[in-house]
Design an enzyme around this catalytic site. Structure first.
Site, PDB file in Angstrom:
ATOM      1  CE1 TYR A  60       7.711   3.935   0.574  1.00 50.94           C
ATOM      2  CE2 TYR A  60       7.293   5.376  -1.301  1.00 50.94           C
ATOM      3  CZ  TYR A  60       8.016   4.361  -0.715  1.00 50.94           C
ATOM      4  OH  TYR A  60       9.036   3.756  -1.402  1.00 50.94           O
TER       5      TYR A  60
ATOM      6  CG  HIS B   6       7.820  -5.045   1.192  1.00 50.74           C
ATOM      7  ND1 HIS B   6       8.453  -3.892   1.618  1.00 50.74           N
ATOM      8  CD2 HIS B   6       6.691  -4.654   0.546  1.00 50.74           C
ATOM      9  CE1 HIS B   6       7.734  -2.845   1.236  1.00 50.74           C
ATOM     10  NE2 HIS B   6       6.670  -3.263   0.597  1.00 50.74           N
TER      11      HIS B   6
ATOM     12  CG  ASP C 121      -0.331  -0.088   2.539  1.00 45.90           C
ATOM     13  OD1 ASP C 121       0.910  -0.187   2.612  1.00 45.90           O
ATOM     14  OD2 ASP C 121      -1.055  -0.034   3.557  1.00 45.90           O
TER      15      ASP C 121
ATOM     16  CG  PHE D 183       7.911   0.233  -4.128  1.00 50.12           C
ATOM     17  CD1 PHE D 183       8.170  -0.157  -2.819  1.00 50.12           C
ATOM     18  CD2 PHE D 183       7.227  -0.640  -4.954  1.00 50.12           C
ATOM     19  CE1 PHE D 183       7.773  -1.406  -2.353  1.00 50.12           C
ATOM     20  CE2 PHE D 183       6.821  -1.888  -4.496  1.00 50.12           C
ATOM     21  CZ  PHE D 183       7.091  -2.275  -3.190  1.00 50.12           C
TER      22      PHE D 183
END
Length: 239
Positions: free
Chosen positions: A71, A192, A69, A82
């Site tokens: 930031y 991740h 999801d 990202f």
């Protein structure tokens, strides 16, 4: 029901997702987000939620990077998974991505760069999260409200793409989508890039060189991943 006003007006995704964008379930999801914005700070801004679809047309998509999801810090999220705007300090997950990029492609990054990944989107890399909004300071706060269903529909449409695609799945939320991806496409899966998990399989996974090798084997141009070190130069973040 009408397509949400925040949806980009000119994109080939509209025809592909039109039935879902006007569905009752998608309307309920949008109402949830609207209500959240009334009482809380929600990221990204409403006009940036669907920015990935505005920049990366379906017809031009060659690679999909799937995350969790957005930031959840002020000014960070701008609709591309990202990525952060040029003036924003690079978050830890993105620093690990750039570190892996540098190692994977044997690139010595310049002393000045930023975390804006728009140049990747412009080359056909769909930077997509499984959930497209988040409450400030609360990672995962908008999970299980309907976004996962929306991104399932996106993947279903991508399965129909006339060209073979590379799906880069980073983290558990992205990994759960693997069963939806048609076998004629290729998935590259790892942990991740968050500092909590990057050393459990993300660092050293070489997703960028693997992707370019696949694209070239399909007679497609490689992605110029190094463009992130060349555009919108600002002072590099220090530890």
């Amino acid at each position: 029901m009408e397509i949400p006003a925040a949806w980009p007006a000119e994109t080939d995704w509209t025809q592909l997702l039109g039935d879902y964008l006007t569905s009752h379930s998608f309307y309920q999801l949008q109402q949830f987000v609207v209500n959240q914005r009334k009482h809380h700070t929600v990221y990204p801004d409403a006009n940036h939620v669907f920015r990935a679809f505005q920049i990366t047309a379906f017809a031009k998509t060659r690679v999909v990077i799937l995350g969790q999801d957005p930031y959840h810090g002020p000014g960070q999220a701008h609709g591309l998974a990202f990525s952060v705007p040029p003036s924003v300090r690079t978050p830890p997950s993105l620093r690990n991505i750039l570190q892996e990029l540098s190692t994977d492609l044997n690139i010595t990054p310049s002393d000045r760069h930023c975390g804006d990944l728009t140049s990747w989107s412009q080359q056909g890399v769909l930077l997509l999260n499984t959930v497209l909004t988040v409450r400030q300071g609360m990672a995962g706060s908008h999970q299980n409200q309907g976004w996962e269903d929306f991104t399932d529909h996106v993947i279903e449409r991508l399965n129909e793409h006339p060209n073979q695609l590379v799906f880069i799945l980073w983290g558990k939320s992205a990994g759960r989508k693997k069963t939806l991806i048609h076998s004629r496409h290729t998935t590259i899966e790892s942990a991740h890039p968050s500092p909590l998990s990057a050393y459990r399989g993300f660092l050293g996974s070489k997703p960028f060189s693997k992707t370019n090798s696949l694209l070239q084997s399909w007679q497609s141009e490689p992605i110029g991943w190094q463009s992130v070190f060349q555009s919108h130069s600002i002072e590099q973040d220090r530890p």
